[in-house]
Scaffold this motif. Structure first.
Motif, mmCIF file in Angstrom:
data_model
loop_
_atom_site.group_PDB
_atom_site.id
_atom_site.type_symbol
_atom_site.label_atom_id
_atom_site.label_comp_id
_atom_site.label_asym_id
_atom_site.label_seq_id
_atom_site.Cartn_x
_atom_site.Cartn_y
_atom_site.Cartn_z
ATOM 1 N N THR A 96 -14.223 -14.558 47.712
ATOM 2 C CA THR A 96 -14.755 -15.243 46.551
ATOM 3 C C THR A 96 -15.287 -14.207 45.558
ATOM 4 O O THR A 96 -15.472 -13.039 45.895
ATOM 5 N N ARG A 97 -15.531 -14.644 44.347
ATOM 6 C CA ARG A 97 -16.065 -13.740 43.329
ATOM 7 C C ARG A 97 -17.470 -13.258 43.659
ATOM 8 O O ARG A 97 -17.960 -12.301 43.080
ATOM 9 N N MET A 98 -18.109 -13.927 44.645
ATOM 10 C CA MET A 98 -19.442 -13.508 45.083
ATOM 11 C C MET A 98 -19.360 -12.482 46.206
ATOM 12 O O MET A 98 -20.379 -11.991 46.676
ATOM 13 N N GLY A 99 -18.148 -12.160 46.646
ATOM 14 C CA GLY A 99 -17.984 -11.121 47.658
ATOM 15 C C GLY A 99 -17.831 -11.634 49.071
ATOM 16 O O GLY A 99 -17.705 -10.849 50.006
ATOM 17 N N LYS A 100 -17.832 -12.954 49.278
ATOM 18 C CA LYS A 100 -17.677 -13.531 50.620
ATOM 19 C C LYS A 100 -16.203 -13.541 51.015
ATOM 20 O O LYS A 100 -15.344 -14.015 50.271
ATOM 21 N N PHE A 101 -15.887 -13.016 52.205
ATOM 22 C CA PHE A 101 -14.530 -13.031 52.711
ATOM 23 C C PHE A 101 -14.347 -14.252 53.615
ATOM 24 O O PHE A 101 -15.266 -14.647 54.336
ATOM 25 N N ALA A 102 -13.162 -14.829 53.571
ATOM 26 C CA ALA A 102 -12.858 -15.971 54.432
ATOM 27 C C ALA A 102 -11.451 -15.821 54.986
ATOM 28 O O ALA A 102 -10.538 -15.368 54.288
ATOM 29 N N ASN A 103 -11.307 -16.188 56.239
ATOM 30 C CA ASN A 103 -10.017 -16.133 56.922
ATOM 31 C C ASN A 103 -9.631 -17.567 57.255
ATOM 32 O O ASN A 103 -10.286 -18.210 58.076
ATOM 33 N N THR A 104 -8.606 -18.115 56.624
ATOM 34 C CA THR A 104 -8.367 -19.543 56.654
ATOM 35 C C THR A 104 -6.895 -19.894 56.825
ATOM 36 O O THR A 104 -6.018 -19.052 56.692
ATOM 37 N N ILE A 105 -6.655 -21.173 57.095
ATOM 38 C CA ILE A 105 -5.327 -21.765 57.089
ATOM 39 C C ILE A 105 -5.309 -22.818 55.982
ATOM 40 O O ILE A 105 -6.181 -23.692 55.941
ATOM 41 N N HIS A 106 -4.328 -22.728 55.063
ATOM 42 C CA HIS A 106 -4.271 -23.621 53.907
ATOM 43 C C HIS A 106 -3.096 -24.595 54.012
ATOM 44 O O HIS A 106 -2.007 -24.235 54.453
ATOM 45 N N ASN A 107 -3.324 -25.814 53.573
ATOM 46 C CA ASN A 107 -2.276 -26.781 53.290
ATOM 47 C C ASN A 107 -2.526 -27.305 51.880
ATOM 48 O O ASN A 107 -3.567 -27.930 51.614
ATOM 49 N N VAL A 108 -1.599 -27.038 50.971
ATOM 50 C CA VAL A 108 -1.783 -27.388 49.562
ATOM 51 C C VAL A 108 -0.666 -28.331 49.139
ATOM 52 O O VAL A 108 0.521 -28.051 49.366
ATOM 53 N N HIS A 109 -1.043 -29.450 48.505
ATOM 54 C CA HIS A 109 -0.057 -30.463 48.120
ATOM 55 C C HIS A 109 -0.211 -30.796 46.638
ATOM 56 O O HIS A 109 -1.331 -31.038 46.161
ATOM 57 N N PRO A 110 0.898 -30.833 45.904
ATOM 58 C CA PRO A 110 0.816 -31.262 44.506
ATOM 59 C C PRO A 110 0.530 -32.766 44.431
ATOM 60 O O PRO A 110 0.924 -33.529 45.322
ATOM 61 N N ILE A 111 -0.161 -33.189 43.379
ATOM 62 C CA ILE A 111 -0.470 -34.607 43.170
ATOM 63 C C ILE A 111 0.250 -35.065 41.911
ATOM 64 O O ILE A 111 0.109 -34.453 40.845
ATOM 65 N N PHE A 112 1.030 -36.136 42.059
ATOM 66 C CA PHE A 112 1.788 -36.679 40.936
ATOM 67 C C PHE A 112 1.293 -38.083 40.602
ATOM 68 O O PHE A 112 0.911 -38.848 41.480
ATOM 69 N N ASN A 113 1.296 -38.411 39.334
ATOM 70 C CA ASN A 113 0.976 -39.749 38.851
ATOM 71 C C ASN A 113 2.130 -40.178 37.954
ATOM 72 O O ASN A 113 2.289 -39.672 36.839
ATOM 73 N N GLN A 114 2.981 -41.072 38.500
ATOM 74 C CA GLN A 114 4.173 -41.517 37.779
ATOM 75 C C GLN A 114 5.042 -40.323 37.362
ATOM 76 O O GLN A 114 5.380 -40.143 36.192
ATOM 77 N N ASN A 115 5.334 -39.491 38.342
ATOM 78 C CA ASN A 115 6.196 -38.316 38.187
ATOM 79 C C ASN A 115 5.589 -37.205 37.324
ATOM 80 O O ASN A 115 6.251 -36.203 37.044
ATOM 81 N N GLN A 116 4.354 -37.361 36.913
ATOM 82 C CA GLN A 116 3.691 -36.314 36.133
ATOM 83 C C GLN A 116 2.701 -35.575 37.033
ATOM 84 O O GLN A 116 1.881 -36.193 37.717
ATOM 85 N N LEU A 117 2.804 -34.236 37.040
ATOM 86 C CA LEU A 117 1.879 -33.441 37.847
ATOM 87 C C LEU A 117 0.478 -33.535 37.258
ATOM 88 O O LEU A 117 0.261 -33.200 36.083
ATOM 89 N N VAL A 118 -0.484 -34.004 38.051
ATOM 90 C CA VAL A 118 -1.851 -34.142 37.563
ATOM 91 C C VAL A 118 -2.829 -33.204 38.280
ATOM 92 O O VAL A 118 -3.994 -33.101 37.897
ATOM 93 N N GLY A 119 -2.345 -32.514 39.318
ATOM 94 C CA GLY A 119 -3.249 -31.603 40.021
ATOM 95 C C GLY A 119 -2.727 -31.292 41.411
ATOM 96 O O GLY A 119 -1.546 -31.505 41.714
ATOM 97 N N CYS A 120 -3.615 -30.775 42.255
ATOM 98 C CA CYS A 120 -3.236 -30.537 43.652
ATOM 99 C C CYS A 120 -4.462 -30.687 44.531
ATOM 100 O O CYS A 120 -5.606 -30.595 44.064
ATOM 101 N N ILE A 121 -4.215 -30.940 45.790
ATOM 102 C CA ILE A 121 -5.290 -31.049 46.774
ATOM 103 C C ILE A 121 -5.041 -29.998 47.853
ATOM 104 O O ILE A 121 -3.913 -29.832 48.327
#
Length: 488
Positions: A96-121
């Protein structure tokens, strides 16, 4: 999550009148982070806050690349938004920008609203939590990164006299409220020292807050450290800064010489007064902190070039500790190599026994600009590609490391040429290879023996004669069971 977060999620992400379903993630065991299509964070749950050691109010409405030390190419979230494709079970080691290190496993999914990309989770599983779960299931142990609370002075590796002096000074300084300044190049272990000081101090049960002064944008740093008052600027809210939140604990100001000089003067004032005033506020708030700071270059050089205020140095450097670079404590190389091999054996499920002599000789000759951190990365990289072999060999070292060995190649070839010359001139009475620096044989042992005999055990003069470093000569003496007393 609070209403502020839900409102922003509705406004910036979904455009819905009701986003109460987000409360499902509030107590979720994994971290959950939601952004809009531009990478602005609009939801950040409690588990994510624990993983990053950040408060939600410091994250919400900020760009992902401002919160984390990542860019569009290295951020999995930004890559998901750019490619519009999910990223599944991707391991990620980030800061992080505060200097904290993290060791993680990510699952990232795009979010669509009527075929329009509105974000991700983004769902984030802490690697430490994952390995604890696996251990309960009686699977092989894969945890290899030491928990911050486990970092003690005994866990910091080194027997070099100057390094041990630094450890002893830090151990004694941990028991006092006086400020401590650590001076060391990047990768020497300043963060380990700071953590050990906190864990050894009477404040060890209180909060420890690391602040990477070089990574946080100048326009954000003052508000993060001192806090903000509602109305101080557009969008400002009443928010405690890190000095307030960490009160009774320890704050670590890493690379304080990278902090803007104007902000340094404010740091000096609050350290002297023991009071902090939020940006835009009139009231001063008392705090009680153990302050540890660090600089990555000689503070007198920083003072001379104007990047460090002299009065701040004298105030924060009440206890000044110099952590020597790896190139000045090469006698610790065997200990460090064994330590990192053992660490990554556990992480990778390997049974590597050590490094071959040619690798150790290369390590002794190398300049190590990245210090101990670079050494660990070199070892970890080799162990990832060496297959079933149980020894780290030169062929397993990463190409970028081999390419950076101008110091090694120069010294190694100089020594090899001297050895070849010695053989031809009759100094040894034997013929041998011109590349004997890299071979384990009696010829090399005889050369070392003759040099030590000629200079009556004087290591400095013998090493100069051989064309190698003193540390490498000590290594070879240990390798061939030779001591200086034999030649006096």
């Amino acid at each position: 999550m609070n209403r502020f977060t839900h409102q922003n999620a509705r406004q910036f992400l979904f455009g819905l009148d009701n986003a109460n379903f987000l409360s499902v993630f509030d107590e979720y065991c994994d971290g959950v982070l939601i952004t809009n299509a531009d990478g602005i964070i609009v939801y950040y749950n409690k588990a994510m806050s624990r993983i990053d050691e950040l408060e939600p109010e410091d994250v919400i409405l900020n760009q992902v690349t401002d919160v984390y030390d990542l860019d569009d190419e290295t951020s999995l979230i930004m890559q998901c938004l750019i490619t519009r494709q999910p990223i599944i079970d991707k391991s990620n080691y980030y800061r992080t920008r505060m200097g904290k290190f993290a060791n993680t496993i990510h699952n990232v999914h795009p979010i669509f609203n009527q075929n329009q990309l509105v974000g991700c989770i983004c769902f984030v599983r802490d690697f430490h939590v994952l390995t604890e779960t696996l251990s309960i299931m009686r699977l092989p142990e894969t945890q290899h990164r030491m928990h911050p609370y486990e970092i003690t002075f005994d866990s910091i590796i080194g027997q070099d006299p100057a390094f041990k002096d630094a450890l002893n000074a830090a151990r004694m300084a941990a028991n006092t409220p006086s400020p401590v300044m650590l001076y060391g190049e990047t990768g020497t272990g300043k963060e380990l020292f700071a953590r050990a000081i906190h864990n050894h101090s009477p404040r060890h049960e209180k909060k420890y807050t690391p602040v990477n002064c070089a990574a946080i944008p100048e326009n954000l740093l003052e508000g993060i450290l001192f806090g903000t008052s509602k109305g101080a600027f557009t969008g400002a809210i009443n928010k405690a800064g890190l000095f307030e939140r960490t009160s009774q604990g320890t704050i670590f100001l890493d690379e304080i010489n990278s902090m803007p000089v104007g902000l340094q003067s404010k740091i000096l004032r609050i350290v002297q007064d023991g009071k902090v005033r939020r940006v835009g506020a009139l009231k001063e708030i008392k705090f009680d902190l153990k302050i540890i700071s660090s600089v990555n270059q000689d503070p007198h050089t920083s003072i001379a070039d104007g990047s460090l205020r002299s009065d701040l140095f004298y105030r924060l450097g009440v206890v000044f500790i110099h952590i020597v670079p790896l190139r000045d404590r090469l006698s610790d190389l065997p200990l460090l190599v064994d330590h990192f091999i053992d660490k990554h054996n556990k992480a990778l499920g390997r049974q590597v026994r050590g490094a071959e002599d040619a690798v150790m000789e290369m390590f002794y000759q190398y300049h190590w600009p990245g210090n101990v951190r670079e050494l660990e990365h070199v070892i970890e990289g080799a162990m990832n590609i060496m297959g079933p072999d149980n020894r780290i060999r030169i062929k397993y070292l990463q190409p970028h490391f081999a390419q950076g060995h101008s110091h090694y190649r120069t010294a190694g070839h100089r020594a090899s040429r001297w050895m070849a010359h010695s053989s031809k001139s009759g100094d040894t009475g034997e013929t041998g290879s011109s590349d004997l620096l890299f071979n384990k044989n009696e010829h090399e042992k005889k050369l070392v023996w003759q040099a030590l005999m000629q200079f009556r055990g004087n290591v400095t003069r013998s090493a100069k004669k051989l064309g190698i470093s003193r540390q490498l000569l000590y290594y070879k003496m240990k390798k061939y069971h030779l001591s200086r007393d034999q030649f006096r």
